[in-house]
Each structure stands twice: as structure tokens, then as C-alpha cells.
Scaffold this active site. Structure first.
Site, short mmCIF file in Angstrom:
data_model
loop_
_atom_site.label_atom_id
_atom_site.label_comp_id
_atom_site.label_asym_id
_atom_site.label_seq_id
_atom_site.Cartn_x
_atom_site.Cartn_y
_atom_site.Cartn_z
N ASP A 85 -0.07 102.14 59.10
CA ASP A 85 -1.22 102.95 58.28
C ASP A 85 -1.34 104.47 59.34
O ASP A 85 -1.04 104.23 60.55
CB ASP A 85 -2.48 101.99 58.41
CG ASP A 85 -3.42 103.20 57.66
OD1 ASP A 85 -3.31 104.00 56.54
OD2 ASP A 85 -4.59 103.30 58.17
N SER A 86 -2.09 105.24 58.90
CA SER A 86 -2.35 106.43 59.75
C SER A 86 -3.29 106.16 60.68
O SER A 86 -3.68 106.82 62.00
CB SER A 86 -2.79 107.55 58.88
OG SER A 86 -4.09 106.97 58.15
N CYS B 141 -0.74 102.57 53.99
CA CYS B 141 -1.44 104.18 53.89
C CYS B 141 -1.01 104.78 52.62
O CYS B 141 0.50 104.88 52.20
CB CYS B 141 -1.01 104.96 54.83
SG CYS B 141 -1.58 106.59 55.09
N GLU C 216 -15.75 105.05 58.09
CA GLU C 216 -15.51 104.81 59.51
C GLU C 216 -16.96 104.82 60.10
O GLU C 216 -17.00 104.15 61.07
CB GLU C 216 -14.60 105.84 60.06
CG GLU C 216 -13.24 105.78 59.62
CD GLU C 216 -12.27 106.36 60.53
OE1 GLU C 216 -12.61 107.01 61.42
OE2 GLU C 216 -10.95 106.15 59.90
N CYS D 223 -6.74 104.65 48.65
CA CYS D 223 -6.78 104.93 50.02
C CYS D 223 -7.33 103.85 50.66
O CYS D 223 -8.38 102.99 50.23
CB CYS D 223 -7.99 106.20 50.15
SG CYS D 223 -8.41 106.31 51.81
N HIS E 152 -9.34 103.19 53.10
CA HIS E 152 -10.72 103.19 53.50
C HIS E 152 -11.68 102.69 52.25
O HIS E 152 -12.58 102.45 52.48
CB HIS E 152 -11.23 104.67 53.93
CG HIS E 152 -10.59 105.04 55.43
ND1 HIS E 152 -9.39 105.05 55.62
CD2 HIS E 152 -11.25 105.10 56.49
CE1 HIS E 152 -9.26 105.28 56.78
NE2 HIS E 152 -10.47 105.21 57.37
N1 DGL Z 1 -4.86 105.79 55.46
C1 DGL Z 1 -5.12 106.80 54.77
C2 DGL Z 1 -4.51 106.94 53.25
O1 DGL Z 1 -4.80 105.61 52.72
C3 DGL Z 1 -6.57 107.56 54.91
C4 DGL Z 1 -6.57 108.15 56.19
C5 DGL Z 1 -5.86 109.25 56.42
O2 DGL Z 1 -6.16 110.37 55.78
O3 DGL Z 1 -5.06 109.24 57.07
O4 DGL Z 1 -4.23 107.71 52.41
#
Ligand code: DGL
Length: 276
Positions: free
Chosen positions: A16-17, A79, A158, A190, A192
Site C-alpha cells: 500500500d502507499s 491500495c 490517521e 480507499c 482508510h
Molecule cells: N492507500 C490509498 C488508497 O487506498 C490512500 C492513501 C493515499 O492517498 O495514498 O487509495
């Protein structure tokens, strides 16, 4: 890829990012408790959701190359921003099964919707890619899709601002226009957003079904491993290793909130030098 006993013992790579993908890891750990996991979170370069397709794809190739070097048997692209912009590119670049989070989310949204009005929320990179919309059109062509990027949800999750009145107001501000369209299903597109699930549910009301892609991705991974005869046979020595490109401030609190338990075995790595 040939499946044999040795291959099935290998770990599943998940990337993931940043920390968000831990919501996907949490579901995978529940659904597949005997699988070992290697997680990479690109915490030094997060967010991906504001970046261009080219940059997201370049980062994603480096992230996946790192996992390939760890000899994983399959890769989960946790991600949404990567899954929606770079999945085809990843699939054609690596020789292991790779799954993203879009298809499992969409398949289940199409099963759940009754009035065929589906909302999708995600980062700007995810929404602007139209990946969800295209997939929904393919699976349930009669559905109407209403999409909305909700960039403030990432920092709220977060920060752990889950119970606050201000979060409720922000969530309502973003989602009111989808509610005005009478959606009965909302895809949380997403990593999050599962953290904010309760407040989102409160805002949209019980009549709207929330599709948590993290959960459905874990189920899709189980199916894929079974189909390819890649499920781990042994139940002993299950290992979870976590790699990050930076240890962000307050990581232990954030990580615990996203994974649902304390994270051990964290190493910091630089994936920018990995060569495909
Ligand atoms: N993990 C990213 C997503 O699911 C969210 C956070 C980001 O913008 O990197 O799109």
C-alpha cells in the site's frame, strides 16, 4: 506459475502507499489465519491518491519488485489508488498472481444494490481513473454510479478522529450529494475508510449498504489461492513481517488502530533502488 508444496508455503505480499493497507491485512489475517504475510507500506512517499497515474505506476512497480525479491507467492494490491491506475501494468510485469481491491468491491456492490444506484468514494486518483465506474458498468450495466473523492477522510482516519462531531459534519458534507441521488450502496474505495465506517454508516443511514473492499478482497484472495492450489498446507510457523519506507510519527498508535493489534517485526527499507 507452477504450484507445488514449496510454493504454497511462501508468504503473501501485500503493499500500500502507507499504513492504510493494514485494514486489508487485518481482514486477510481473519480470513486466512494460516498464511504468512509480508507487508510493504510506502510511508515515505504517501499519499499516492494525489499523484499522477505515471508516478503511481512507477512507485507501484518498485513496491511490487521489493515484494518479489522477498519471494512471495502472490501479491495483493491493497491500495485503491494503485489498483485503479496500475493493476494491468503490474499484472503484465510480474509472474505471480496479483489481485487488487476494485473487482472484489464492485462484484459485491453489484450483488447488494437493489435500486441500482451505487455510490463510490475514494482518493482523487481513484475517482478520476474511473476504474470503479468502468468495472461496475461491466458487471451491472444497468446501475448508475455516483462518485466522489473525499480527500479529508485520509487524515481524519490517521488522526483517529472517529467519534468527533467535526468528523460527522465533514463526512456529511462530502456524502450529502450522493445521498441526494438516493444511492442504496456505497463502496468504501480507499484503504482508510473502514476506520471511519461507523461515522459513515451513521451519516448515510441504515438503508445504505457499505461495501468494505478490504473484507471482500480477503475473500477473493482465499478463492484465488484455493483455485490455484496455493493455499498454505501447514498451520505452524505463521509469520507476519512489516516493511515501511519510513517510520512516521505516531506510527505505533496509527498502525495499531488500522491493524487492530500491535505491530511487531517492522523494518525500514528503501525501495527506490529496486530494479525490475
Ligand atoms: N492507500 C490509498 C488508497 O487506498 C490512500 C492513501 C493515499 O492517498 O495514498 O487509495
Amino acid at each position: 506459475m507452477r504450484s507445488n508444496q514449496e510454493t504454497s508455503e511462501k508468504s503473501i505480499g501485500i503493499f500500500d502507499s502507507g499504513v492504510g493497507g493494514l485494514t486489508v491485512v487485518k481482514e486477510i489475517m481473519k480470513v486466512l489465519p494460516h498464511e504468512s504475510i509480508i507487508y510493504f507500506g510506502d510511508t515515505a512517499r504517501v499519499p499516492y491518491g494525489t499523484k499522477s497515474k505515471e508516478t503511481i505506476t512507477r512507485f507501484a512497480i518498485q513496491d511490487a519488485t521489493f515484494l518479489m525479491e522477498k519471494n512471495v507467492k502472490a501479491i495483493v494490491v491493497a491500495c485503491n489508488s494503485v489498483s485503479s491506475n496500475s493493476l494491468d501494468n503490474l499484472k503484465s510485469s510480474f509472474d505471480v498472481p496479483i489481485i487488487g481491491v476494485i473487482k472484489p468491491g464492485v462484484d459485491n456492490a453489484c450483488l447488494k444494490t437493489i435500486n441500482r444506484k451505487i455510490g463510490v468514494i475514494g482518493t482523487a486518483a481513484t475517482i478520476e481513473s474511473n476504474a470503479y465506474k468502468k468495472r461496475i458498468r461491466k458487471i451491472c450495466p444497468d446501475a448508475i454510479v455516483y462518485s466522489k473523492s473525499c480527500p479529508l477522510f485520509v487524515p481524519l482516519a490517521e488522526e483517529g478522529w472517529i467519534e468527533k462531531e467535526s468528523t460527522f459534519l465533514i463526512v456529511r458534507d462530502y456524502l450529502q450529494e450522493l445521498l441526494d441521488k438516493d444511492i442504496d450502496t456505497l463502496v468504501l474505495g480507499c484503504t482508510h475508510y473502514p476506520i471511519l465506517k461507523h461515522v459513515i454508516q451513521e451519516v448515510v443511514g441504515k438503508g445504505v449498504f457499505l461495501v468494505d473492499s478490504a473484507f471482500y478482497t480477503a475473500l477473493a484472495l482465499k478463492e484465488l489461492l484455493e483455485e490455484m492450489n496455493l493455499s498454505r498446507k501447514s498451520t505452524m510457523n505463521v509469520e507476519s513481517l512489516f516493511y515501511l519506507s519510513d517510520i512516521p510519527r505516531k506510527f505505533s498508535d496509527i498502525g495499531e488502530r488500522f491493524l487492530g493489534k500491535k505491530i511487531k517485526n517492522i523494518s525500514v527499507v528503501d525501495v527506490t533502488q529496486t530494479k525490475k
